[in-house]
Design a protein around this motif. Structure first.
Motif, mmCIF file in Angstrom:
data_model
loop_
_atom_site.group_PDB
_atom_site.id
_atom_site.type_symbol
_atom_site.label_atom_id
_atom_site.label_comp_id
_atom_site.label_asym_id
_atom_site.label_seq_id
_atom_site.Cartn_x
_atom_site.Cartn_y
_atom_site.Cartn_z
ATOM 1 N N PHE A 145 0.680 -1.087 -0.020
ATOM 2 C CA PHE A 145 0.122 0.102 0.007
ATOM 3 C C PHE A 145 0.769 1.231 -0.039
ATOM 4 O O PHE A 145 1.967 1.222 0.371
ATOM 5 C CB PHE A 145 -0.954 0.038 1.270
ATOM 6 N N GLU A 146 0.283 2.434 -0.581
ATOM 7 C CA GLU A 146 0.983 3.707 -0.513
ATOM 8 C C GLU A 146 -0.040 4.525 0.396
ATOM 9 O O GLU A 146 -1.361 4.474 -0.156
ATOM 10 C CB GLU A 146 1.351 4.196 -1.715
ATOM 11 N N ALA A 147 0.273 5.099 1.237
ATOM 12 C CA ALA A 147 -0.787 6.005 2.093
ATOM 13 C C ALA A 147 -0.078 7.595 2.141
ATOM 14 O O ALA A 147 1.254 7.682 2.392
ATOM 15 C CB ALA A 147 -0.823 5.346 3.578
ATOM 16 N N SER A 148 -0.841 8.402 2.278
ATOM 17 C CA SER A 148 -0.151 10.019 2.284
ATOM 18 C C SER A 148 -1.530 10.857 3.104
ATOM 19 O O SER A 148 -2.379 10.568 3.186
ATOM 20 C CB SER A 148 0.114 10.396 0.814
ATOM 21 N N THR A 149 -0.744 11.765 3.863
ATOM 22 C CA THR A 149 -1.475 12.867 4.574
ATOM 23 C C THR A 149 -0.435 13.918 4.329
ATOM 24 O O THR A 149 0.568 13.956 4.439
ATOM 25 C CB THR A 149 -1.818 12.218 5.778
ATOM 26 N N THR A 150 -1.276 14.908 5.005
ATOM 27 C CA THR A 150 -0.481 16.578 5.295
ATOM 28 C C THR A 150 -0.580 16.762 6.397
ATOM 29 O O THR A 150 -1.997 16.872 6.983
ATOM 30 C CB THR A 150 -1.072 17.501 4.130
ATOM 31 N N LEU A 151 0.389 16.971 7.428
ATOM 32 C CA LEU A 151 0.367 17.502 8.811
ATOM 33 C C LEU A 151 0.602 18.937 9.000
ATOM 34 O O LEU A 151 1.337 19.374 8.239
ATOM 35 C CB LEU A 151 1.083 16.557 9.573
ATOM 36 N N LYS A 152 0.139 19.632 9.969
ATOM 37 C CA LYS A 152 0.796 20.659 10.418
ATOM 38 C C LYS A 152 1.721 20.534 11.349
ATOM 39 O O LYS A 152 0.947 20.031 12.525
ATOM 40 C CB LYS A 152 -0.490 21.918 10.580
ATOM 41 N N ARG A 153 2.815 20.787 11.373
ATOM 42 C CA ARG A 153 3.808 20.181 12.558
ATOM 43 C C ARG A 153 3.388 21.116 13.821
ATOM 44 O O ARG A 153 3.605 20.706 15.076
ATOM 45 C CB ARG A 153 5.001 20.353 12.105
ATOM 46 N N SER A 154 2.962 22.325 13.633
ATOM 47 C CA SER A 154 2.803 23.105 14.671
ATOM 48 C C SER A 154 1.610 22.644 15.591
ATOM 49 O O SER A 154 1.582 22.721 16.929
ATOM 50 C CB SER A 154 2.273 24.632 14.343
ATOM 51 N N GLU A 155 0.425 21.804 14.895
ATOM 52 C CA GLU A 155 -0.258 21.172 15.851
ATOM 53 C C GLU A 155 0.244 20.080 16.749
ATOM 54 O O GLU A 155 -0.690 19.652 17.598
ATOM 55 C CB GLU A 155 -1.459 20.637 15.093
ATOM 56 N N PHE A 156 1.379 19.541 16.482
ATOM 57 C CA PHE A 156 2.037 18.583 17.255
ATOM 58 C C PHE A 156 3.334 19.125 17.934
ATOM 59 O O PHE A 156 4.070 18.583 18.571
ATOM 60 C CB PHE A 156 2.754 17.484 16.365
ATOM 61 N N GLY A 157 3.035 20.590 18.206
ATOM 62 C CA GLY A 157 3.797 21.304 18.992
ATOM 63 C C GLY A 157 5.420 21.548 18.446
ATOM 64 O O GLY A 157 6.339 21.720 19.195
ATOM 65 N N VAL A 158 5.834 21.351 17.237
ATOM 66 C CA VAL A 158 6.856 21.590 16.555
ATOM 67 C C VAL A 158 6.635 22.777 15.544
ATOM 68 O O VAL A 158 6.214 22.756 14.598
ATOM 69 C CB VAL A 158 7.347 20.325 15.664
ATOM 70 N N SER A 159 6.963 24.020 16.131
ATOM 71 C CA SER A 159 6.698 25.228 15.473
ATOM 72 C C SER A 159 8.101 26.070 15.140
ATOM 73 O O SER A 159 7.908 27.127 14.783
ATOM 74 C CB SER A 159 5.766 26.045 16.301
ATOM 75 N N TYR A 160 9.118 25.326 15.386
ATOM 76 C CA TYR A 160 10.497 26.147 15.207
ATOM 77 C C TYR A 160 10.535 26.468 13.615
ATOM 78 O O TYR A 160 10.079 25.807 12.640
ATOM 79 C CB TYR A 160 11.682 25.218 15.514
ATOM 80 N N PHE A 161 11.129 27.727 13.756
ATOM 81 C CA PHE A 161 11.271 28.454 12.334
ATOM 82 C C PHE A 161 10.303 28.305 11.252
ATOM 83 O O PHE A 161 10.468 28.305 9.970
ATOM 84 C CB PHE A 161 12.686 27.714 11.491
ATOM 85 N N ILE A 162 8.810 28.514 11.585
ATOM 86 C CA ILE A 162 7.715 28.753 10.613
ATOM 87 C C ILE A 162 7.879 30.205 10.460
ATOM 88 O O ILE A 162 8.008 30.878 11.060
ATOM 89 C CB ILE A 162 6.595 28.018 11.241
ATOM 90 N N PRO A 163 7.703 30.401 9.044
ATOM 91 C CA PRO A 163 7.570 29.560 7.819
ATOM 92 C C PRO A 163 8.782 29.503 7.293
ATOM 93 O O PRO A 163 8.584 29.008 6.063
ATOM 94 C CB PRO A 163 6.752 30.882 7.070
ATOM 95 N N GLY A 164 10.187 29.664 7.654
ATOM 96 C CA GLY A 164 11.166 29.244 6.996
ATOM 97 C C GLY A 164 11.162 27.760 6.271
ATOM 98 O O GLY A 164 11.538 27.644 5.198
ATOM 99 N N VAL A 165 10.665 26.978 7.261
ATOM 100 C CA VAL A 165 10.589 25.755 7.046
ATOM 101 C C VAL A 165 8.851 25.839 7.238
ATOM 102 O O VAL A 165 8.477 26.010 8.446
ATOM 103 C CB VAL A 165 11.111 24.636 8.080
ATOM 104 N N THR A 166 8.197 25.138 6.158
ATOM 105 C CA THR A 166 6.737 25.094 6.111
ATOM 106 C C THR A 166 6.220 24.389 7.321
ATOM 107 O O THR A 166 6.571 23.652 7.795
ATOM 108 C CB THR A 166 6.306 24.697 4.857
#
Length: 180
Positions: A145-166
């Motif tokens: 199988f292949e599976a894909s999703t798009t996450l917002k890393r900030s929702e998981f507490g990883v917000s360093y250097f947004i928006p430099g790193v999307t």
């Protein structure tokens, strides 16, 4: 009462006969991610160490899955960046050594479940495409199988250097499982 117990046992046996358990083959499976960098490029990475299992009904329309990724196995083909990604700025692998997923439902096209990343658990939905299944040359049976999703890393507490790193991070999983 005895008839009810026998009927319940028959239903359980027939239901389990309709599903197969698979162990993820790590040599033929991949967990990758993509993030934007400075608005000019895409950085691609992968996790080199993970394990998992899944169950698939014969009709392919239901099943379950569980995966565990070793966060320190992040690999972007650049040692200094990988060290930074392991730091508290991003994955903080000393405090959060694993990334886990446990499914809640699967309908053949969407896999829903709870993803725990950086100590935060959120529901996510993967779009799933079955690649195929069949006998392998060693007497086993495999499904992919292949599976894909798009996450917002900030929702998981990883917000360093947004928006430099999307903030948005595409997560792609390529799984080949061996029926047990």
């Amino acid at each position: 009462m005895k008839a009810l117990l026998l009927t319940s046992a028959a239903v359980l046996v027939s239901t389990s006969a309709l599903a197969a358990d698979y162990q993820v083959d790590p040599a033929h499976s991949f967990v990758t991610f993509e993030v934007g960098h400075l608005g000019v490029s895409t950085t691609v990475g992968r996790f080199n160490e993970f394990e998992g299992t899944f169950t698939l009904a014969d009709n392919g329309k239901s099943g379950s899955s569980e995966f565990t990724i070793q966060a320190a196995s992040v690999d972007t083909n650049h040692a200094a960046r990988d060290k930074h990604l392991r730091s508290p700025d991003f994955l903080d692998v000393k405090q959060f050594p694993t990334i886990t997923f446990k499914s809640t439902s699967f309908d053949g096209e969407e896999l829903k479940g709870d993803l725990t990343l950086h100590g935060v658990t959120k529901p996510v939905t993967f779009e799933v495409e079955k690649i195929g299944e069949g006998d392998d040359p060693w007497g086993g049976y495999r499904a992919g199988f292949e599976a894909s999703t798009t996450l917002k890393r900030s929702e998981f507490g990883v917000s360093y250097f947004i928006p430099g790193v999307t903030d948005e991070t595409e997560l792609d999983i390529f799984i080949e499982g061996i029926r047990q």
